[in-house]
Design a protein around this motif. Sequence first.
Motif, PDB file in Angstrom:
ATOM      1  N   GLU A   1     -20.338  -3.798 -34.019  1.00 37.18           N
ATOM      2  CA  GLU A   1     -19.455  -2.740 -33.511  1.00 37.18           C
ATOM      3  C   GLU A   1     -18.045  -3.242 -33.226  1.00 37.18           C
ATOM      4  OE1 GLU A   1     -21.330  -1.010 -30.151  1.00 37.18           O
ATOM      5  OE2 GLU A   1     -23.028  -0.176 -31.289  1.00 37.18           O
ATOM      6  N   MET A   2     -17.885  -4.513 -32.950  1.00 38.08           N
ATOM      7  CA  MET A   2     -16.564  -5.056 -32.631  1.00 38.08           C
ATOM      8  C   MET A   2     -15.682  -5.144 -33.869  1.00 38.08           C
ATOM      9  SD  MET A   2     -16.614  -5.621 -29.351  1.00 38.08           S
ATOM     10  CE  MET A   2     -15.243  -6.752 -29.131  1.00 38.08           C
ATOM     11  N   THR A   3     -16.243  -5.650 -34.973  1.00 40.57           N
ATOM     12  CA  THR A   3     -15.440  -5.871 -36.190  1.00 40.57           C
ATOM     13  C   THR A   3     -15.710  -4.833 -37.271  1.00 40.57           C
ATOM     14  OG1 THR A   3     -17.143  -7.332 -37.092  1.00 40.57           O
ATOM     15  CG2 THR A   3     -15.417  -8.349 -35.726  1.00 40.57           C
ATOM     16  N   ASP A   4     -16.748  -3.998 -37.087  1.00 34.32           N
ATOM     17  CA  ASP A   4     -17.154  -2.995 -38.069  1.00 34.32           C
ATOM     18  C   ASP A   4     -17.618  -3.626 -39.391  1.00 34.32           C
ATOM     19  OD1 ASP A   4     -17.700  -0.280 -38.542  1.00 34.32           O
ATOM     20  OD2 ASP A   4     -15.956  -0.150 -39.865  1.00 34.32           O
ATOM     21  N   THR A   5     -17.932  -4.916 -39.344  1.00 35.42           N
ATOM     22  CA  THR A   5     -18.541  -5.542 -40.514  1.00 35.42           C
ATOM     23  C   THR A   5     -20.058  -5.425 -40.404  1.00 35.42           C
ATOM     24  OG1 THR A   5     -18.550  -7.692 -39.410  1.00 35.42           O
ATOM     25  CG2 THR A   5     -16.639  -7.178 -40.801  1.00 35.42           C
ATOM     26  N   ALA A   6     -20.719  -5.686 -41.502  1.00 32.74           N
ATOM     27  CA  ALA A   6     -22.175  -5.528 -41.533  1.00 32.74           C
ATOM     28  C   ALA A   6     -22.817  -6.711 -42.241  1.00 32.74           C
ATOM     29  CB  ALA A   6     -22.557  -4.228 -42.225  1.00 32.74           C
ATOM     30  N   ARG A   7     -24.047  -6.984 -41.848  1.00 31.81           N
ATOM     31  CA  ARG A   7     -24.841  -8.027 -42.484  1.00 31.81           C
ATOM     32  C   ARG A   7     -26.131  -7.413 -43.024  1.00 31.81           C
ATOM     33  NH1 ARG A   7     -24.178 -12.649 -37.720  1.00 31.81           N
ATOM     34  NH2 ARG A   7     -21.940 -13.024 -38.064  1.00 31.81           N
ATOM     35  N   ILE A   8     -26.518  -7.819 -44.217  1.00 36.62           N
ATOM     36  CA  ILE A   8     -27.695  -7.257 -44.876  1.00 36.62           C
ATOM     37  C   ILE A   8     -28.954  -7.856 -44.261  1.00 36.62           C
ATOM     38  CG2 ILE A   8     -28.947  -7.098 -47.062  1.00 36.62           C
ATOM     39  CD1 ILE A   8     -26.209  -7.116 -48.452  1.00 36.62           C
ATOM     40  N   VAL A   9     -29.873  -6.986 -43.859  1.00 31.66           N
ATOM     41  CA  VAL A   9     -31.109  -7.438 -43.207  1.00 31.66           C
ATOM     42  C   VAL A   9     -32.361  -6.924 -43.911  1.00 31.66           C
ATOM     43  CG1 VAL A   9     -30.018  -7.704 -40.954  1.00 31.66           C
ATOM     44  CG2 VAL A   9     -31.055  -5.504 -41.573  1.00 31.66           C
ATOM     45  N   GLY A  10     -32.197  -6.168 -44.990  1.00 33.44           N
ATOM     46  CA  GLY A  10     -33.366  -5.660 -45.705  1.00 33.44           C
ATOM     47  C   GLY A  10     -32.991  -5.170 -47.088  1.00 33.44           C
ATOM     48  N   PHE A  11     -33.900  -5.332 -48.065  1.00 29.80           N
ATOM     49  CA  PHE A  11     -33.648  -4.912 -49.439  1.00 29.80           C
ATOM     50  C   PHE A  11     -34.962  -4.386 -50.002  1.00 29.80           C
ATOM     51  CE2 PHE A  11     -32.479  -6.353 -53.988  1.00 29.80           C
ATOM     52  CZ  PHE A  11     -31.906  -5.122 -54.259  1.00 29.80           C
ATOM     53  N   GLU A  12     -35.079  -3.047 -50.060  1.00 29.28           N
ATOM     54  CA  GLU A  12     -36.326  -2.408 -50.457  1.00 29.28           C
ATOM     55  C   GLU A  12     -36.109  -1.529 -51.683  1.00 29.28           C
ATOM     56  OE1 GLU A  12     -37.559  -0.219 -47.041  1.00 29.28           O
ATOM     57  OE2 GLU A  12     -37.765  -1.984 -45.740  1.00 29.28           O
ATOM     58  N   VAL A  13     -37.189  -1.171 -52.347  1.00 35.21           N
ATOM     59  CA  VAL A  13     -37.102  -0.356 -53.558  1.00 35.21           C
ATOM     60  C   VAL A  13     -38.315   0.560 -53.653  1.00 35.21           C
ATOM     61  CG1 VAL A  13     -38.350  -1.959 -55.060  1.00 35.21           C
ATOM     62  CG2 VAL A  13     -36.613  -0.451 -56.052  1.00 35.21           C
TER      63      VAL A  13
ATOM     64  N   VAL B   1     -27.608 -19.454 -39.223  1.00 36.11           N
ATOM     65  CA  VAL B   1     -26.532 -20.257 -39.795  1.00 36.11           C
ATOM     66  C   VAL B   1     -26.017 -19.600 -41.070  1.00 36.11           C
ATOM     67  CG1 VAL B   1     -25.946 -22.502 -40.790  1.00 36.11           C
ATOM     68  CG2 VAL B   1     -27.431 -22.372 -38.794  1.00 36.11           C
ATOM     69  N   ALA B   2     -24.691 -19.570 -41.221  1.00 32.82           N
ATOM     70  CA  ALA B   2     -24.001 -19.126 -42.436  1.00 32.82           C
ATOM     71  C   ALA B   2     -24.374 -17.722 -42.899  1.00 32.82           C
ATOM     72  CB  ALA B   2     -24.239 -20.120 -43.564  1.00 32.82           C
ATOM     73  N   PRO B   3     -24.303 -16.722 -42.052  1.00 33.96           N
ATOM     74  CA  PRO B   3     -24.481 -15.338 -42.533  1.00 33.96           C
ATOM     75  C   PRO B   3     -23.217 -14.878 -43.255  1.00 33.96           C
ATOM     76  CG  PRO B   3     -23.970 -15.316 -40.201  1.00 33.96           C
ATOM     77  CD  PRO B   3     -24.081 -16.762 -40.587  1.00 33.96           C
ATOM     78  N   GLU B   4     -23.359 -13.880 -44.090  1.00 31.99           N
ATOM     79  CA  GLU B   4     -22.208 -13.336 -44.820  1.00 31.99           C
ATOM     80  C   GLU B   4     -21.930 -11.923 -44.313  1.00 31.99           C
ATOM     81  OE1 GLU B   4     -20.524 -12.854 -49.394  1.00 31.99           O
ATOM     82  OE2 GLU B   4     -22.526 -13.688 -49.011  1.00 31.99           O
ATOM     83  N   ASP B   5     -20.679 -11.700 -43.918  1.00 38.44           N
ATOM     84  CA  ASP B   5     -20.263 -10.392 -43.411  1.00 38.44           C
ATOM     85  C   ASP B   5     -19.654  -9.566 -44.531  1.00 38.44           C
ATOM     86  OD1 ASP B   5     -20.985 -10.940 -40.704  1.00 38.44           O
ATOM     87  OD2 ASP B   5     -19.177 -12.159 -40.499  1.00 38.44           O
ATOM     88  N   PHE B   6     -20.003  -8.280 -44.580  1.00 40.90           N
ATOM     89  CA  PHE B   6     -19.490  -7.373 -45.601  1.00 40.90           C
ATOM     90  C   PHE B   6     -18.781  -6.203 -44.928  1.00 40.90           C
ATOM     91  CE2 PHE B   6     -23.234  -9.402 -47.464  1.00 40.90           C
ATOM     92  CZ  PHE B   6     -22.746  -9.836 -48.689  1.00 40.90           C
ATOM     93  N   ARG B   7     -17.632  -5.870 -45.468  1.00 35.90           N
ATOM     94  CA  ARG B   7     -16.926  -4.671 -45.013  1.00 35.90           C
ATOM     95  C   ARG B   7     -17.288  -3.504 -45.917  1.00 35.90           C
ATOM     96  NH1 ARG B   7     -13.331  -5.711 -41.143  1.00 35.90           N
ATOM     97  NH2 ARG B   7     -12.646  -7.876 -40.854  1.00 35.90           N
TER      98      ARG B   7
END
Length: 644
Positions: free
Chosen positions: A193-205, A37-43
């Motif tokens: 691949e359809m919209t070329d948008t991306a969703r963040i699935v990991g944040f590492e350091v 629910v409610a993911p955020e898409d980033f270009r």
Amino acid sequence: MVERAMGSQPFWNVFLFISVSSMLFCQTAYSFYLPGVAPEDFRSGDLLNVKVNKLTSVKTQLPYSYYSLPFCRPETIIDSRENLGEVLHGDRIENSPYVFKMRQPQLCNVVCRTTLDTNTAKEFKEKIEDEYRVNMILDNLPLVLPLPRSEQEAPLYQLGFHVGLKGQYAGSKDDTYFLHNHLSFNVKFHRDEMTDTARIVGFEVTPFSVKHEYEGQWSDNTRLTTCDPHAKQTVSSSNSPLEVGDKQEVIFTYDVDFQESDVKWASRWDHYLLMSDNQIHWFSIVNSLMIVLFLSGMVAMIMLRTLYRDISKYNELETQEEAQEETGWKLVHADVFRTPVHSDLLCVFIGTGVQFFAMVLVTMFFAVLGFLSPANRGGLMTAMLFLWVFMGLFAGYASSRLYKMFKGTEWKSIALRTSFFFPGTVFVVFFVLNALIWGQKSSGAVPFGTMFALVVLWFGISVPLVFAGSFVGFRKPAIEPPVKTNKIPRQIPEQPWYMNHLFLIFIGGILPFGAIFIELFFILTSIWLNQFYYIFGFLFIVFIILLITCAEITIVLCYFQLCSEDYLWWWRSYLTSGSSALYLFLYATFYFFTKLDITKTVSGALYFGYMLIAAYSFFILTGTIGFYACFFFTRLIYASVKID
């Protein structure tokens, strides 16, 4: 049997309404996380703002605001709106100068340059000594440090990264403190691949300590020689580390890389919540089930063989002489439902226990469904607080029903004590612990506004609901015992040593604790060692096993007690299963000395203070389960025999 005894069909309709309404209220106010629910898409090129959270340490258990240390600051610090659970957990979420652009890697970005003085160097050294970690958030995902395992296994993740490290140079015995001033971020994304948008699935350091070097005088255009984006020179572990000291120049830098991932947005928390020892949880459940099967066998033997034989024998007694020679539990039928000493206090404990049971049951139900994911920070604590408040209705109802059965007449008095006895005790302990945290200037101290909100929830919602429940419960017809009670109490014969009250009470708590102690280890680890705990499926099974174990051990010991012509079962049934809380606290003490590295007095006081509250709550919950099991058991057996 339950509905006939308590007359509670309309009451359970109210229960369903209150439960659903309270959860909908919490969901509206704090937006529970639901997978998918409610993911955020980033270009490509969209700004990604990294937020910073509290500094945490497993050695002190005292969180501090990120900007309590002289890290780089943005022009304006903006606090994110925290919910009630986040504030109580000590979270302080703020913006940061770390800003990325989606799918555009950056190399050696300079955040700021500062020079340490004596005080700031001392602050950094203290935090490094206490092993404080920095916590950051991107798109609601916490920053993690991957800890590699074998090649066949996925890495484990540590929440946050340490402020710095303490070590020694070769040939030296003096400790030196090194500051992590360069952060190499890795942002994982899943591309559509359809919209070329991306969703963040990991944040590492990966943090580094680097003594940055440059030529000439420092200016905004100065190029570092230790890492240079133009020459594509990156920081590595071979660079000279940065010591913490007076008049030490510190340059904070970062890299960011973007890595495409096959992990979908709805599954992005799976790696964070990965448990490396599921087999131990299954062993815990099998261990608990063996205890349940053992107790169930004893209860079945008592119910199907002994009790059936006793009831048949008692019902076949025809002559007066035979009736006078009766022995065993039937002999105390005229005293078994005699009002116990301190019956008012027992009613208060039972009402509070029912409130606890309803809260835990509804919380567990929604947690198993996925409503209380760690993605919703503070959601679990917020939900439990609101549920506790609304379940005050059941506390008042249960305490007044029992109070009326004991021939009580002042229902307002029992409602008042039910409203204040447990919450008041916990509030006093919590206030003292909060004062200790406040004295340490920690962000974990609950602000006055939040404390006032808790008082409003208590007096404004919980207390009126307790009174409403008491009013409804007291208007119901009194629960009538199946046998009459004599005016003169029967003398209890001298008991053998193994039927001693204290001995049986302490023995009775061992098996309920044995059913949960393995799972208790993981719960304590998640609370005090800053790890995720999201295996509510396992926990729900263990909770059901605990419920059955408490009920069965109390029934078994209650039957033995009645057979020895000891009819004082009211308090003993409560204390038998409730004594498992003593073993819980003893185990928490053992855990403190064997698993934790807490040395500060304040931190130790916080640990034992909170564990005392947990043990007190566990005592009330398990005691109530045992009491009701014994209550229905005695009603059942004495209603099954003919009493002249």
